[in-house]
Design a protein around this motif. Sequence first.
Motif, PDB file in Angstrom:
ATOM      1  N   GLY A 372       0.815  -1.204   0.000  1.00 39.61           N
ATOM      2  CA  GLY A 372       0.000   0.000   0.000  1.00 39.61           C
ATOM      3  C   GLY A 372       0.851   1.256   0.000  1.00 39.61           C
ATOM      4  N   GLU A 373       0.562   2.169  -0.940  1.00 41.43           N
ATOM      5  CA  GLU A 373       1.332   3.406  -1.047  1.00 41.43           C
ATOM      6  C   GLU A 373       0.377   4.601  -1.079  1.00 41.43           C
ATOM      7  OE1 GLU A 373       5.349   2.587  -3.381  1.00 41.43           O
ATOM      8  OE2 GLU A 373       3.570   2.046  -4.538  1.00 41.43           O
ATOM      9  N   LEU A 388      10.413  13.647  -0.013  1.00 38.74           N
ATOM     10  CA  LEU A 388      11.094  13.121   1.163  1.00 38.74           C
ATOM     11  C   LEU A 388      11.205  11.605   1.049  1.00 38.74           C
ATOM     12  CD1 LEU A 388       9.295  15.169   3.984  1.00 38.74           C
ATOM     13  CD2 LEU A 388      11.453  15.709   2.823  1.00 38.74           C
ATOM     14  N   ALA A 389      12.137  11.051   1.785  1.00 39.33           N
ATOM     15  CA  ALA A 389      12.237   9.596   1.856  1.00 39.33           C
ATOM     16  C   ALA A 389      10.917   9.036   2.396  1.00 39.33           C
ATOM     17  CB  ALA A 389      13.399   9.189   2.760  1.00 39.33           C
ATOM     18  N   PRO A 390      10.516   7.839   1.960  1.00 44.96           N
ATOM     19  CA  PRO A 390       9.200   7.319   2.361  1.00 44.96           C
ATOM     20  C   PRO A 390       9.094   7.112   3.874  1.00 44.96           C
ATOM     21  CG  PRO A 390      10.512   5.608   1.301  1.00 44.96           C
ATOM     22  CD  PRO A 390      11.252   6.889   1.102  1.00 44.96           C
ATOM     23  N   PHE A 391       7.897   7.318   4.382  1.00 43.17           N
ATOM     24  CA  PHE A 391       7.568   7.062   5.784  1.00 43.17           C
ATOM     25  C   PHE A 391       6.831   5.728   5.847  1.00 43.17           C
ATOM     26  CE2 PHE A 391       7.938  11.586   5.247  1.00 43.17           C
ATOM     27  CZ  PHE A 391       8.556  12.035   6.413  1.00 43.17           C
ATOM     28  N   ARG A 392       7.385   4.793   6.611  1.00 43.26           N
ATOM     29  CA  ARG A 392       6.821   3.438   6.646  1.00 43.26           C
ATOM     30  C   ARG A 392       5.986   3.253   7.913  1.00 43.26           C
ATOM     31  NH1 ARG A 392       8.815   0.413   2.660  1.00 43.26           N
ATOM     32  NH2 ARG A 392      10.759   1.085   1.649  1.00 43.26           N
ATOM     33  N   PHE A 393       4.707   2.933   7.723  1.00 48.01           N
ATOM     34  CA  PHE A 393       3.832   2.586   8.835  1.00 48.01           C
ATOM     35  C   PHE A 393       3.968   1.106   9.193  1.00 48.01           C
ATOM     36  CE2 PHE A 393       1.581   6.234   6.891  1.00 48.01           C
ATOM     37  CZ  PHE A 393       1.524   7.058   8.005  1.00 48.01           C
ATOM     38  N   SER A 394       4.232   0.302   8.151  1.00 49.62           N
ATOM     39  CA  SER A 394       4.404  -1.141   8.309  1.00 49.62           C
ATOM     40  C   SER A 394       5.105  -1.642   7.055  1.00 49.62           C
ATOM     41  CB  SER A 394       3.047  -1.831   8.491  1.00 49.62           C
ATOM     42  OG  SER A 394       2.290  -1.760   7.303  1.00 49.62           O
ATOM     43  N   PRO A 395       5.545  -2.909   7.029  1.00 49.16           N
ATOM     44  CA  PRO A 395       6.175  -3.414   5.803  1.00 49.16           C
ATOM     45  C   PRO A 395       5.265  -3.335   4.577  1.00 49.16           C
ATOM     46  CG  PRO A 395       6.632  -4.874   7.638  1.00 49.16           C
ATOM     47  CD  PRO A 395       5.651  -3.877   8.136  1.00 49.16           C
ATOM     48  N   GLN A 398       3.268   2.402   3.217  1.00 52.96           N
ATOM     49  CA  GLN A 398       4.199   3.519   3.305  1.00 52.96           C
ATOM     50  C   GLN A 398       3.593   4.786   2.700  1.00 52.96           C
ATOM     51  OE1 GLN A 398       7.827   2.601   1.232  1.00 52.96           O
ATOM     52  NE2 GLN A 398       6.856   2.448  -0.768  1.00 52.96           N
ATOM     53  N   LEU A 399       4.129   5.897   3.140  1.00 53.84           N
ATOM     54  CA  LEU A 399       3.619   7.210   2.741  1.00 53.84           C
ATOM     55  C   LEU A 399       4.740   8.026   2.118  1.00 53.84           C
ATOM     56  CD1 LEU A 399       1.492   9.568   2.847  1.00 53.84           C
ATOM     57  CD2 LEU A 399       2.384  10.070   5.133  1.00 53.84           C
ATOM     58  N   TRP A 400       4.430   8.659   0.969  1.00 54.22           N
ATOM     59  CA  TRP A 400       5.357   9.568   0.311  1.00 54.22           C
ATOM     60  C   TRP A 400       4.881  10.998   0.541  1.00 54.22           C
ATOM     61  CZ3 TRP A 400       9.574   7.511  -2.293  1.00 54.22           C
ATOM     62  CH2 TRP A 400       9.506   6.145  -2.591  1.00 54.22           C
ATOM     63  N   VAL A 401       5.783  11.873   0.895  1.00 52.84           N
ATOM     64  CA  VAL A 401       5.486  13.299   1.012  1.00 52.84           C
ATOM     65  C   VAL A 401       6.139  13.977  -0.189  1.00 52.84           C
ATOM     66  CG1 VAL A 401       5.759  15.381   2.400  1.00 52.84           C
ATOM     67  CG2 VAL A 401       5.332  13.184   3.517  1.00 52.84           C
ATOM     68  N   LEU A 421       3.710   7.596  -8.485  1.00 52.11           N
ATOM     69  CA  LEU A 421       2.970   8.396  -9.449  1.00 52.11           C
ATOM     70  C   LEU A 421       3.815   9.596  -9.807  1.00 52.11           C
ATOM     71  CD1 LEU A 421       0.248   9.206 -10.875  1.00 52.11           C
ATOM     72  CD2 LEU A 421      -0.305  10.431  -8.781  1.00 52.11           C
ATOM     73  N   TRP A 422       4.029   9.838 -11.087  1.00 53.45           N
ATOM     74  CA  TRP A 422       4.792  11.007 -11.477  1.00 53.45           C
ATOM     75  C   TRP A 422       4.507  11.372 -12.926  1.00 53.45           C
ATOM     76  CZ3 TRP A 422       7.456   6.327 -11.313  1.00 53.45           C
ATOM     77  CH2 TRP A 422       8.127   5.963 -12.468  1.00 53.45           C
TER      78      TRP A 422
END
Length: 431
Positions: A372-373, A388-395, A398-401, A421-422
Amino acid sequence: MNPPVTVREYAWLTTDEIESGLDRAQIPPSAFKWLCDLNDSFTKAGTALAQIAGQCWLRLDNFVGVLESPCGMRLEILPKHFEQGDCIALNRKLLCKMIQTAFNLKTRQVGPADLTLFDAPLSEWVMLQFLLELDNLVKRGLRFDYHRVEEEQRYLRGQLDIVRQIRQPPGRQHQFQLRHDVFLPDRPENRLLMLALQKVCTATQQPDSWRLAHELRGLLQELPASRDVKADLKLWRNDRLMAHYQPVKPWCELVLGESMPTAVSGNWHGISLLFPMEKLFERYVEACLRRTLPACATLQRQVKQEFLCRHNEQGMFQLKPDMLITQNTRRWVLDTKWKRLDQSTNKYGLSQADFYQLYAYGQHYLRDQPQGEMLLIYPCKASFDKPLAPFRFSPQLQLWVVPFDLELGALVDRQSEPLPLWRDSSTAQLS
């Protein structure tokens, strides 16, 4: 007529004598009182236009646009984005572009109306675009409609109303009770255009717009103005015969204040265009992303499929991410925030509450995804110009800012990380 006042988001307004600038300005006492009353009506509706500080100071919130007070003061509120150079011109140009893109407005760029050359307040730009579209519509021809007329005449015309004719009293048998149709331009669309035109005639301060508005008013003087805007908007037809009316409709709605995310309450409206910057940024990002998605991907706005929890088999606390992108079996959750980030500070200026919110979205909307992203999108600034480098909630989550370039209308990806997405210079794709 008071001179126009131009400020930015979160500016201070006062009745004291001060040197006016983009972050604080002096306004007349009558306009100050009107803004306080207007803020009370906003507060009752669940939001806030400004924060009152004492008897002679108030601080605006994150609204942008134009407000016109009954005393004639025109307040222009611009986004707080550009800090260097000609901030007023750059921010005004950016705001016009965001409104045009977010509401899918098409403009006729003719001479000084060009967005890069037209250096006038936002309301003047909107009024000029409305006039140009209306002028083009008048040249192509207004739509007429048949209206049934029942009247009494001394000659036969149309259809004789037999029942009413038989009931004529003695001595009036020489009068004919008639029914016939008259081909008139009195239709809901034309009534709305006439009302908007009357509003522009009294509000515009640009010589070219004033001249064009009064020329059109002279041509359309036989048209009645709308007396019920909401009812006439519901009757606005969008069929093939009315296709040439479609370009002017969104501009007409803007002038009449019927397509505002936040309407100006009260008896006085003037030419007021007021947008919550958070909502405008969200709609702008959505419109830009729709243009870059591949055909196999879909974007949904304000999805309402999941709840935070269930109680007695009923969902409670609905989860509504700003956007949800779907491609085949994959999903991405996107949320936008109109806030400045700084990569040089601790935690970058990120909000813990926003992360809790995104975590809840991921747990419910992406629970069936193997990976999940999510994307948290902020405006691109000099202090935040790369993801920013991804923020991981769990394996699995993860969240991208990610920064969003407002001028280019695209996500910023320096390809330092494989963002989900880009948009690059030649094509848009989802990984």
